[in-house]
Design a protein around this motif. Structure first.
Motif, mmCIF file in Angstrom:
data_model
loop_
_atom_site.group_PDB
_atom_site.id
_atom_site.type_symbol
_atom_site.label_atom_id
_atom_site.label_comp_id
_atom_site.label_asym_id
_atom_site.label_seq_id
_atom_site.Cartn_x
_atom_site.Cartn_y
_atom_site.Cartn_z
ATOM 1 N N GLU A 123 0.885 -1.299 0.008
ATOM 2 C CA GLU A 123 -0.023 0.041 0.002
ATOM 3 C C GLU A 123 0.927 1.322 -0.005
ATOM 4 O OE1 GLU A 123 -2.660 -0.452 3.343
ATOM 5 O OE2 GLU A 123 -3.528 -2.088 2.294
ATOM 6 N N ASN A 124 2.199 1.253 0.886
ATOM 7 C CA ASN A 124 2.727 2.558 0.817
ATOM 8 C C ASN A 124 3.422 2.616 -0.498
ATOM 9 O OD1 ASN A 124 2.306 3.106 3.421
ATOM 10 N ND2 ASN A 124 3.765 1.666 4.162
ATOM 11 N N CYS A 125 3.801 1.678 -1.306
ATOM 12 C CA CYS A 125 4.700 1.803 -2.270
ATOM 13 C C CYS A 125 3.719 2.263 -3.493
ATOM 14 C CB CYS A 125 5.383 0.370 -2.822
ATOM 15 S SG CYS A 125 6.728 -0.013 -1.714
ATOM 16 N N ASN A 126 2.637 1.567 -3.610
ATOM 17 C CA ASN A 126 1.735 2.061 -4.683
ATOM 18 C C ASN A 126 1.183 3.396 -4.540
ATOM 19 O OD1 ASN A 126 2.075 -0.227 -5.967
ATOM 20 N ND2 ASN A 126 0.511 -1.581 -5.652
ATOM 21 N N LYS A 127 1.330 3.893 -3.505
ATOM 22 C CA LYS A 127 1.007 5.366 -3.582
ATOM 23 C C LYS A 127 1.989 6.400 -4.064
ATOM 24 C CE LYS A 127 -1.230 5.080 1.171
ATOM 25 N NZ LYS A 127 -0.767 5.012 2.404
ATOM 26 N N LEU A 128 3.003 5.756 -4.537
ATOM 27 C CA LEU A 128 4.090 6.613 -5.083
ATOM 28 C C LEU A 128 3.741 6.703 -6.762
ATOM 29 C CD1 LEU A 128 7.264 5.298 -2.968
ATOM 30 C CD2 LEU A 128 5.716 7.453 -2.588
ATOM 31 N N PRO A 129 4.145 7.618 -7.249
ATOM 32 C CA PRO A 129 3.845 7.679 -8.794
ATOM 33 C C PRO A 129 4.769 7.088 -9.594
ATOM 34 C CG PRO A 129 4.928 9.767 -7.923
ATOM 35 C CD PRO A 129 4.466 8.978 -6.770
ATOM 36 N N GLU A 130 5.934 6.735 -8.972
ATOM 37 C CA GLU A 130 7.108 5.760 -9.691
ATOM 38 C C GLU A 130 6.465 4.435 -9.809
ATOM 39 O OE1 GLU A 130 7.668 7.756 -7.068
ATOM 40 O OE2 GLU A 130 9.536 9.011 -7.915
ATOM 41 N N PHE A 131 5.895 3.835 -8.974
ATOM 42 C CA PHE A 131 4.996 2.564 -8.887
ATOM 43 C C PHE A 131 4.038 2.599 -9.602
ATOM 44 C CE2 PHE A 131 7.309 0.054 -5.698
ATOM 45 C CZ PHE A 131 8.370 0.886 -5.157
ATOM 46 N N ALA A 132 3.136 3.582 -9.341
ATOM 47 C CA ALA A 132 1.826 3.635 -10.295
ATOM 48 C C ALA A 132 2.438 3.439 -11.759
ATOM 49 C CB ALA A 132 1.090 4.935 -9.982
ATOM 50 N N SER A 133 3.062 4.174 -12.433
ATOM 51 C CA SER A 133 3.343 4.254 -13.675
ATOM 52 C C SER A 133 4.098 2.927 -14.208
ATOM 53 C CB SER A 133 4.216 5.519 -14.069
ATOM 54 O OG SER A 133 5.400 5.405 -13.586
ATOM 55 N N ALA A 134 4.470 2.109 -13.019
ATOM 56 C CA ALA A 134 5.170 0.828 -13.660
ATOM 57 C C ALA A 134 4.074 -0.449 -13.512
ATOM 58 C CB ALA A 134 6.314 0.611 -12.649
ATOM 59 N N LEU A 135 3.132 -0.160 -13.367
ATOM 60 C CA LEU A 135 1.975 -1.196 -13.111
ATOM 61 C C LEU A 135 2.017 -1.672 -14.522
ATOM 62 C CD1 LEU A 135 -0.761 0.514 -10.841
ATOM 63 C CD2 LEU A 135 0.280 -1.899 -10.462
ATOM 64 N N PRO A 136 1.562 -3.043 -14.543
ATOM 65 C CA PRO A 136 1.512 -3.614 -15.828
ATOM 66 C C PRO A 136 0.157 -3.138 -16.810
ATOM 67 C CG PRO A 136 1.902 -5.189 -14.096
ATOM 68 C CD PRO A 136 1.771 -4.082 -13.373
ATOM 69 N N GLU A 137 -0.765 -2.731 -16.098
ATOM 70 C CA GLU A 137 -1.893 -2.209 -16.915
ATOM 71 C C GLU A 137 -1.589 -0.897 -17.414
ATOM 72 O OE1 GLU A 137 -2.260 -3.476 -13.784
ATOM 73 O OE2 GLU A 137 -3.509 -2.491 -12.644
ATOM 74 N N ASN A 138 -0.607 -0.065 -16.984
ATOM 75 C CA ASN A 138 -0.117 1.084 -17.666
ATOM 76 C C ASN A 138 0.913 1.003 -18.467
ATOM 77 O OD1 ASN A 138 -2.169 2.166 -15.817
ATOM 78 N ND2 ASN A 138 -0.819 2.650 -14.132
ATOM 79 N N GLN A 139 1.161 -0.106 -18.947
ATOM 80 C CA GLN A 139 2.144 -0.377 -19.928
ATOM 81 C C GLN A 139 1.539 -0.287 -21.476
ATOM 82 O OE1 GLN A 139 5.261 0.086 -18.645
ATOM 83 N NE2 GLN A 139 3.962 0.099 -16.771
ATOM 84 N N PRO A 140 2.181 0.199 -22.706
ATOM 85 C CA PRO A 140 1.684 0.312 -23.698
ATOM 86 C C PRO A 140 1.180 -0.977 -24.423
ATOM 87 C CG PRO A 140 4.139 0.716 -23.744
ATOM 88 C CD PRO A 140 3.725 0.819 -22.447
ATOM 89 N N ASP A 141 1.932 -2.372 -23.904
ATOM 90 C CA ASP A 141 1.472 -3.560 -24.455
ATOM 91 C C ASP A 141 0.597 -4.266 -23.808
ATOM 92 O OD1 ASP A 141 3.444 -3.636 -22.519
ATOM 93 O OD2 ASP A 141 4.540 -5.726 -23.189
ATOM 94 N N ALA A 142 -0.220 -3.514 -22.474
ATOM 95 C CA ALA A 142 -1.191 -4.128 -21.868
ATOM 96 C C ALA A 142 -2.202 -4.597 -22.469
ATOM 97 C CB ALA A 142 -1.459 -3.268 -20.535
ATOM 98 N N GLN A 143 -3.043 -5.655 -22.135
ATOM 99 C CA GLN A 143 -4.181 -6.137 -22.921
ATOM 100 C C GLN A 143 -5.408 -5.920 -22.099
ATOM 101 O OE1 GLN A 143 -2.501 -9.709 -24.444
ATOM 102 N NE2 GLN A 143 -2.300 -8.805 -26.388
#
Lengths: 217, 217
Positions: B197-217
């Motif tokens: 929970e603490n990590c995922n509040k940080l923008p660096e973690f949010a933008s690395a999430l699988p669903e935020n990648q260009p190849d996400a389906q």
């Protein structure tokens, strides 16, 4: 002696740490943890306090008051603490990165898949028989070695990286030992085979062999 | 851009490297390697030259003329090359060793066992069905997390090691993502859950999430 190594003669991760200790000429107390007897001493309360993952090896350095698991973390720690007589990680960052990658090709992508606990789980939960377990181990070892053989075409000399021993050799030799146990035909991998021959001529490698440990059966 | 990352949106090893690049504020070109389409692009000739192990990620640093596989080797390399704005490996050797060990608890002893290629092999060679594959993944994740949860009792603050992000967090968060995919009940692991929970509040973690990648389906 301030360094204690909890290990098992045939565990290839323990074998890696023995090699690193020998190459660094660090004397240590070896404490066997029998992975099979009585259901496995690694699952007993006495060991869990040292390593809740119920795996070997564990290194205790009483001088520094540290209890450490994971063979690669242990080897890097020893390499940082004892910079002589040899460095197992090269000085230059590019070389160091390549050595770490090859070590992980073995320590992350081959060995954990053919580990005792995995074979036990294949049998108990998926009814995989002895032949099926051997096939499983050989599959992952051969797949991993094929890729490593290709990488070594660019880097190998007497050892994995030229003429200096590194953490990569310390990981490779125990994995070859395992491969031979599972009947992998090593003539498919001539570079790996040559490196193994060169390493096993050295006394530090001979004394780390599983059959030369006090708990060998 | 001199840094290229070959990866796959849902590969947790690729996710680790994305996190490290984001935390270090390194801009990079992301090149998707589709692990499923057409039998898997990682098996195609174009990729084999970069990584004969047919796995992602691979990092190319054109400035240094290096092609590097293995997420932990990549992260340590980036940490050595770019010492600011954050260090993912602590300065002190004991702390660095502990961080490496926890990272390897995930990267060697959990993730490779529940990898796509392993699940595919369980199915094709051992006729393990979808439920059996899910059980397999959950078994290794739960076993690994139980040990990590115990270790974190001695080290955790806001993150795995006190109040500084390290390579351990960079490995833990993708593994939690995977655990949730396989339906692991994370309430068994309250410290891991809090760190996530603490990590995922940080923008660096949010933008690395699988669903935020260009190849996400």
């Amino acid at each position: 002696m301030s360094i204690k190594l909890y290990g098992y003669w045939r565990s290839s991760a323990s074998y890696r740490v023995r090699l690193a200790l020998n190459l660094k000429k660090i004397s240590y107390q070896y404490i066997p943890v029998h992975l099979v007897k009585d259901g496995g001493e690694q699952h007993q309360q006495a060991y869990l306090g040292l390593n809740p993952a119920e795996l070997v090896p564990t290194l205790v350095d009483e001088d520094e008051d540290i209890i450490l698991n994971q063979s690669l973390a242990i080897i890097e720690y020893l390499d940082e603490k004892y910079s002589s007589p040899v460095r197992l990680l090269p000085e230059h960052k590019l070389q160091r990165a390549r050595v770490r990658a090859l070590a992980l090709d073995i320590a992350a992508d081959i060995q954990p898949l053919a580990n005792l606990r995995v074979l036990q789980h294949l049998e108990s939960a998926y009814q995989v028989d002895t032949q099926g377990k051997t096939d499983w181990s050989r599959h992952w070892i051969e797949k991993g070695f094929a890729a490593i053989e290709r990488r070594l075409q660019n880097t190998a000399g007497k050892f994995c990286f030229g003429f200096d021993l590194t953490m990569a050799d310390v990981c490779l030799i125990p994995q070859v030992y395992n491969a031979q146990r599972f009947g992998v035909d090593m003539s498919q991998f001539p570079l790996i085979q040559r490196i193994q021959e060169n390493c096993n001529k050295l006394p530090e490698f001979a004394s780390a062999l599983p059959e030369n440990q006090p708990d060998a059966q």
